[in-house]
Write an enzyme that holds these catalytic residues in place. Structure first.
Site, PDB file in Angstrom:
ATOM      1  N   LYS A 167      62.880  35.243  40.290  1.00  0.00           N
ATOM      2  CA  LYS A 167      62.945  33.829  40.671  1.00  0.00           C
ATOM      3  C   LYS A 167      64.041  33.402  41.285  1.00  0.00           C
ATOM      4  O   LYS A 167      65.083  33.397  40.758  1.00  0.00           O
ATOM      5  CB  LYS A 167      63.129  32.991  39.150  1.00  0.00           C
ATOM      6  CG  LYS A 167      62.416  31.636  39.473  1.00  0.00           C
ATOM      7  CD  LYS A 167      63.233  30.655  38.313  1.00  0.00           C
ATOM      8  CE  LYS A 167      64.287  30.087  38.798  1.00  0.00           C
ATOM      9  NZ  LYS A 167      64.293  29.152  40.122  1.00  0.00           N
ATOM     10  N   GLY A 220      74.129  32.991  37.384  1.00  0.00           N
ATOM     11  CA  GLY A 220      74.159  31.553  37.519  1.00  0.00           C
ATOM     12  C   GLY A 220      75.291  30.974  36.726  1.00  0.00           C
ATOM     13  O   GLY A 220      76.169  31.487  36.276  1.00  0.00           O
ATOM     14  N   VAL A 224      73.833  27.448  31.610  1.00  0.00           N
ATOM     15  CA  VAL A 224      72.325  27.913  31.436  1.00  0.00           C
ATOM     16  C   VAL A 224      72.399  29.326  30.992  1.00  0.00           C
ATOM     17  O   VAL A 224      71.542  29.684  30.369  1.00  0.00           O
ATOM     18  CB  VAL A 224      71.769  27.833  32.925  1.00  0.00           C
ATOM     19  CG1 VAL A 224      70.500  28.213  32.889  1.00  0.00           C
ATOM     20  CG2 VAL A 224      71.801  26.521  33.450  1.00  0.00           C
ATOM     21  N   GLY A 225      73.250  30.167  31.509  1.00  0.00           N
ATOM     22  CA  GLY A 225      73.476  31.607  30.975  1.00  0.00           C
ATOM     23  C   GLY A 225      73.322  31.665  29.454  1.00  0.00           C
ATOM     24  O   GLY A 225      72.815  32.745  28.897  1.00  0.00           O
ATOM     25  N   GLU A 242      75.542  37.382  34.517  1.00  0.00           N
ATOM     26  CA  GLU A 242      76.828  37.207  35.595  1.00  0.00           C
ATOM     27  C   GLU A 242      76.856  35.857  36.032  1.00  0.00           C
ATOM     28  O   GLU A 242      75.960  35.286  36.410  1.00  0.00           O
ATOM     29  CB  GLU A 242      76.209  37.855  37.035  1.00  0.00           C
ATOM     30  CG  GLU A 242      76.055  39.334  36.934  1.00  0.00           C
ATOM     31  CD  GLU A 242      77.220  40.176  36.771  1.00  0.00           C
ATOM     32  OE1 GLU A 242      78.451  39.769  36.790  1.00  0.00           O
ATOM     33  OE2 GLU A 242      76.985  41.647  36.681  1.00  0.00           O
ATOM     34  N   CYS A 276      81.038  33.180  43.166  1.00  0.00           N
ATOM     35  CA  CYS A 276      81.861  33.486  41.662  1.00  0.00           C
ATOM     36  C   CYS A 276      83.023  34.198  41.597  1.00  0.00           C
ATOM     37  O   CYS A 276      83.671  33.871  40.683  1.00  0.00           O
ATOM     38  CB  CYS A 276      80.636  34.075  40.844  1.00  0.00           C
ATOM     39  SG  CYS A 276      79.892  35.726  41.580  1.00  0.00           S
ATOM     40  N   GLU A 367      85.238  25.825  37.310  1.00  0.00           N
ATOM     41  CA  GLU A 367      84.775  26.256  38.593  1.00  0.00           C
ATOM     42  C   GLU A 367      84.412  25.372  39.590  1.00  0.00           C
ATOM     43  O   GLU A 367      83.649  24.565  39.317  1.00  0.00           O
ATOM     44  CB  GLU A 367      83.663  27.132  38.132  1.00  0.00           C
ATOM     45  CG  GLU A 367      83.104  27.850  39.387  1.00  0.00           C
ATOM     46  CD  GLU A 367      81.865  28.950  38.894  1.00  0.00           C
ATOM     47  OE1 GLU A 367      81.118  28.492  38.413  1.00  0.00           O
ATOM     48  OE2 GLU A 367      81.815  30.067  39.711  1.00  0.00           O
TER      49      GLU A 367
HETATM   50  P1  NAD Z   1      72.253  27.543  37.755  1.00  0.00           P
HETATM   51  O1  NAD Z   1      72.693  28.246  36.362  1.00  0.00           O
HETATM   52  O2  NAD Z   1      72.061  26.362  38.053  1.00  0.00           O
HETATM   53  O3  NAD Z   1      70.893  28.422  38.185  1.00  0.00           O
HETATM   54  C1  NAD Z   1      71.011  29.601  38.403  1.00  0.00           C
HETATM   55  C2  NAD Z   1      69.456  30.025  38.199  1.00  0.00           C
HETATM   56  O4  NAD Z   1      68.737  29.811  37.005  1.00  0.00           O
HETATM   57  C3  NAD Z   1      68.637  29.447  39.096  1.00  0.00           C
HETATM   58  O5  NAD Z   1      67.482  30.340  39.864  1.00  0.00           O
HETATM   59  C4  NAD Z   1      67.903  28.276  38.213  1.00  0.00           C
HETATM   60  O6  NAD Z   1      66.646  27.795  38.704  1.00  0.00           O
HETATM   61  C5  NAD Z   1      67.694  29.193  36.953  1.00  0.00           C
HETATM   62  N1  NAD Z   1      67.579  28.249  35.828  1.00  0.00           N
HETATM   63  C6  NAD Z   1      67.748  27.020  35.610  1.00  0.00           C
HETATM   64  N2  NAD Z   1      67.760  26.659  34.392  1.00  0.00           N
HETATM   65  C7  NAD Z   1      67.083  27.752  33.608  1.00  0.00           C
HETATM   66  C8  NAD Z   1      66.368  27.882  32.358  1.00  0.00           C
HETATM   67  N3  NAD Z   1      66.461  27.035  31.504  1.00  0.00           N
HETATM   68  N4  NAD Z   1      66.234  29.206  32.010  1.00  0.00           N
HETATM   69  C9  NAD Z   1      65.913  30.160  33.183  1.00  0.00           C
HETATM   70  N5  NAD Z   1      66.325  29.870  34.141  1.00  0.00           N
HETATM   71  C10 NAD Z   1      66.967  28.823  34.571  1.00  0.00           C
HETATM   72  O7  NAD Z   1      73.389  28.116  38.817  1.00  0.00           O
HETATM   73  P2  NAD Z   1      73.496  27.891  40.254  1.00  0.00           P
HETATM   74  O8  NAD Z   1      73.954  26.580  40.541  1.00  0.00           O
HETATM   75  O9  NAD Z   1      72.333  28.372  40.916  1.00  0.00           O
HETATM   76  O10 NAD Z   1      74.478  28.746  40.979  1.00  0.00           O
HETATM   77  C11 NAD Z   1      75.729  28.870  40.854  1.00  0.00           C
HETATM   78  C12 NAD Z   1      76.560  29.476  39.514  1.00  0.00           C
HETATM   79  O11 NAD Z   1      75.968  30.796  39.440  1.00  0.00           O
HETATM   80  C13 NAD Z   1      77.808  29.348  39.488  1.00  0.00           C
HETATM   81  O12 NAD Z   1      78.376  29.048  38.254  1.00  0.00           O
HETATM   82  C14 NAD Z   1      78.545  30.772  39.789  1.00  0.00           C
HETATM   83  O13 NAD Z   1      79.599  31.218  39.474  1.00  0.00           O
HETATM   84  C15 NAD Z   1      77.350  31.575  39.386  1.00  0.00           C
HETATM   85  N6  NAD Z   1      77.338  32.835  39.983  1.00  0.00           N
HETATM   86  C16 NAD Z   1      77.727  33.958  39.076  1.00  0.00           C
HETATM   87  C17 NAD Z   1      77.710  35.222  39.685  1.00  0.00           C
HETATM   88  C18 NAD Z   1      78.350  36.493  39.087  1.00  0.00           C
HETATM   89  O14 NAD Z   1      77.799  37.350  39.624  1.00  0.00           O
HETATM   90  N7  NAD Z   1      79.149  36.183  38.089  1.00  0.00           N
HETATM   91  C19 NAD Z   1      77.397  35.432  41.179  1.00  0.00           C
HETATM   92  C20 NAD Z   1      76.906  34.362  41.902  1.00  0.00           C
HETATM   93  C21 NAD Z   1      76.973  32.923  41.170  1.00  0.00           C
END
Ligand code: NAD
Length: 466
Positions: A167, A220, A224-225, A242, A276, A367
């Protein structure tokens, strides 16, 4: 009904979301929003495809992944241009990202023939272990690096004999969709690697709850994680997380200050800070603090922000208007030392910004995910370590010093998963990547990447003659 057909039906019934070019603010394409039934159909196809894929000879899986890598290499410019349009990445970065996906696939193609188990000495027989694939793996991707992060999940998962449902983020699905098409064009079987576009609360959530998805990889935000991990715990499903970061760049008084200052912009303004691993806290020893800021200012003002289609551009726009407001909220009322430039026109522009901060402030703790760096002084080595560890996160970090003993001591003491000394590098696909504390669980990439998509089976064969 294939998933493509199901998604075409979604488009017919108007269940779509509209993509916006971040450099112009203009809408340019609609993408289907999948229903739970369509996600279930993709997972059902994946279950069937996985059985045949896992039964192939390791060499056949390796060959298929190499063919996929060649297809991605052949489409490097096309993928790069899609990312420029959809995500606003500078074209030079987007080309690197597409090339990186091909390299991750080539690296993963080495895994099927190397997933060796062990032979363990036992009495009365032979004991061996096997690395069994999970089955179907669900990969959930954020918007900041849509194709590279996708590949860190799908390439090793496929190499280990799994099928993948993926996704992409709602804002940036185009390169993932194209990658799944390239997989088919390269000969990977139908259903083995399917991209399902839609909402996190529908598609992502279904990966977590569906009993046939046996592992989830989530990249993400931390909140949410945590929810994804809680759902996976209820289903007793392994999960790799991650998450966010607030990484420190520590500059000691004995460092090569010119080199360290010149390296700061790329460490935090790359991808407009939507990284990130962004070194969004700059900790500078007080004895060289004023001198370092003098060296930093010209490096920041020289950082080239502008049209992402141009070769020389180093930074494009932020991803969306809403995200720009969030980033701006961190700078409101802050003590801004100096800023770089950004275009005036439409598009979600934000200039590189250097803020003088105190450790407890929001800009020093949370962040930002934008081109904003919080600068803070420290007194000595112990103070630097204390400050570096003074956030909930622990993803990446850098330290600059000419003292070898200090480099070893500090890199062991900073609680982060990925550190670099006299450099800002974080990602090499053949070295492990991942965070400590609120930055995540588990590791991606590196020598064990494919093994993380397997579970160990132990088999004892009795050899006693009866
Ligand atoms: P987000 O958590 O909003 O979304 C990430 C993904 O999760 C998206 O595809 C989203 O649609 C999905 N999602 C949302 N709600 C969900 C649910 N209830 N169940 C399952 N999936 C769901 O994050 P974002 O705004 O897309 O990305 C930015 C974040 O990602 C930042 O905090 C960044 O630090 C982090 N990030 C981390 C790494 C890493 O490797 N550590 C890399 C890149 C980004």
């Amino acid at each position: 009904m294939t998933v493509a057909e199901a998604q075409a039906r979604a488009a017919d019934r108007g269940d779509v979301f509209t993509l916006i070019d971040p450099s112009t603010g203009q809408p340019f394409q609609d993408v289907p929003r999948a229903t739970t039934a369509e996600v279930d159909a993709a997972i059902a196809d994946a279950v069937i495809a996985q059985r045949a894929w896992a039964a192939l000879a390791p060499t056949a899986r390796a060959d298929a992944l190499r063919a996929f890598a060649r297809a991605v290499e052949g489409a490097q410019e096309e993928l790069a241009q899609l990312e420029v349009r959809n995500s606003g990445h500078p074209v030079s970065s987007a080309r690197w990202e597409a090339g990186h996906v091909a390299q991750v696939l080539n690296f993963s193609a080495g895994a099927p023939e190397r997933l060796s188990g062990q032979q363990i000495p036992v009495a009365g027989g032979l004991d061996v272990t096997f690395h069994e694939p999970y089955g179907v793996v669900g990969v959930i991707v954020p918007w900041n690096f849509p194709m590279t992060i996708a590949s860190w999940g799908f390439a090793p998962a496929l190499a280990a004999g799994n099928a993948v449902v993926l996704k992409p983020a709602e804002l940036t699905p185009l390169t993932a969709i194209r990658l799944s098409e390239l997989a088919r064009e390269a000969g990977l079987p139908k259903g083995l690697f399917t991209v399902v576009t839609g909402q996190g609360s529908v598609v992502g959530e279904r990966f977590v709850t569906h009993p046939d998805v046996r592992k989830v990889v989530f990249t993400g935000s931390t909140p949410v994680g945590v929810d994804v991990a809680a759902g996976c715990a209820r289903a007793l499903k392994p999960v790799t997380l991650e998450l966010g970061g607030k990484s420190a760049n520590i500059v000691f008084g004995d460092a090569d200050l010119e080199k360290a200052a010149a390296a700061v912009p790329a460490s935090v303004f790359d991808n407009a800070g939507q990284d990130c691993c962004a070194r969004s806290r700059l900790l500078v020893q007080r004895s060289v603090y004023d001198r370092f800021l003098e060296l930093l200012e010209p490096a920041v003002t020289a950082w080239r922000v502008g049209d992402p289609h141009e070769d020389g551009t180093e930074m494009g726009p932020l991803i969306s208007a809403a995200h720009r407001s969030t980033v701006a909220g961190f700078v409101d009322g802050a003590d801004v030392a100096f800023r770089g430039s950004a275009p005036d026109g439409d598009g979600f522009w934000f200039p590189p910004t250097v803020v003088l901060a105190r450790p407890g402030q929001r800009v020093a703790q949370e962040e930002v995910f934008g081109p904003v760096v919080a600068v803070m002084p420290f007194e000595d080595e112990a103070d630097a370590i204390r400050l570096a560890n003074d956030t909930a996160y622990g993803l990446a970090g850098s330290l600059w010093t000419e003292n070898l003993g200090r480099a070893v001591r500090v890199s062991r003491a900073v609680k982060s998963g990925v550190l670099s000394v006299n450099s800002h590098s974080s990602v090499r696909y053949w070295t492990p990547f991942g965070g400590m504390k609120a930055s995540g669980l588990g590791r991606e990439l590196g020598p064990d990447a494919a093994e993380h998509f397997t579970e160990t089976k132990n088999v004892f064969f009795a050899t006693d003659a009866s």
